[in-house]
Design an enzyme around this catalytic site. Sequence first.
Site: not given
Length: 459
Positions: A34, A39-42, A441
Amino acid sequence: MTKPYDAIIVGAGQAGPPLAGRLTQAGMTVAVIERKLFGGTCVNTGCMPTKTMVASAYAAHVARRAADYGVALTGGVGIDMDRVRARKDEVSGNARRGVESWLRGMERCTVYQGHARFVSPREIEVDGEILSAPRIFLNTGGRASVPDIPGLDRVDYLTNTSILELDTLPRHLVVIGGSYIGLEFAQMFRRFGSEVTIIERGPRLIAREDEDISAAIREILEAEGIRVHAGAGSIAFTPQGDDFAVAVSGSEGAANLTGSHVLVAVGRSPNTDDLGLDKAGVTVDSRGYIEVDDQLRTSVEDIWAMGDCNGRGAFTHTSYNDFEIVAANLLDDDPRRVSDRITAYALYIDPPLGRIGMTEDQVRRSGRKALIGRRAMTQVGRAIEKGETRGFMKVVVDAESHAILGAAILGVGGDEVIHGMLDGMYAHAPYSTIQRAVHIHPTVSELVPTMLGEMKPLV
């Protein structure tokens, strides 16, 4: 000296770390590389930080509407951007540290921080070290695209990444791009108190959606005071001290605006141009996306590409599903495929848009016989009770097989409610299965069976 592993994973986004977990559990030694943020973009610049800020903006919006609910507030609503940013950083940071800690503590997994480049189809160099493996998995993500607009290079523009670091509120935020990322930031900062203008080259917002969805979203945004210029065939920037002027002309006329900040949100590009893919023989398409087959294998045997870099889906959930497909085929003798995936995503303005399958327009152009059902959110009791009646829901089904072809819910809870129909599509169930279900409901979901029972031929 070359360091051998059973597998190398480049990128610690949504697909890489869980794949490392599966491979190491299977007894393999794995190197994870890395170059920046785990964790990347998210985790870092996408879903988590932006939705955290969207939540802050929503709180401000509801506070301003407090009187509508019989709640009295004194002193008005103020925005503390330092606190908004700190909350965002805490949420994002905790997730990032969790991913990194998991990988570093994983048995048989070695983490490298640095830039990875292919030396050969089985070797990768990272900061002077050569790693080798018989299996290599690419999960390198993407970044914001920057268009060639006259004068933009003379303006200190923002992207979806840099705008997250603002600690002051823009006086006037100009958003270039009327699609998903741009619209979320536009509404967010309008609710924080900024003047906001959206400029879109296309004839309407989010052009991949049906025209009625696009028109309803524009109406929602304009009702909150956001200006929209669509059909902007000509856009040009000129610096004016600390501000800038932007001249717009096109199908909706001409305008000259003065802005304090500009956000460029016109799309994404894959992080593939600096991986040395030519050294491995990995093929990319004209836009730089790595070409993969239905099981995410690249043009080179035993090299796979997952997530945003393969152009087969630009979402966290599709990236994670890429991991599941690769792991299932490689480790479980389970022939899962990308083509089994049903299109599903959301637009996180308020109210959100949940979208699955085909659009109404796509169904029309397919020429098949179909039925369509519609329901305005003003006819949904739960929405009325919550005082959030903007938007509508619709569904399109095959008139002969009764299979659900696609649906859109623009309204309160739309990003959650849509999953009932999505599950029905994955189960290959006829729409009558959901139509006859007894829902709780009061909910938004309870009106989905009602809508399905009122469908008419699509003409």
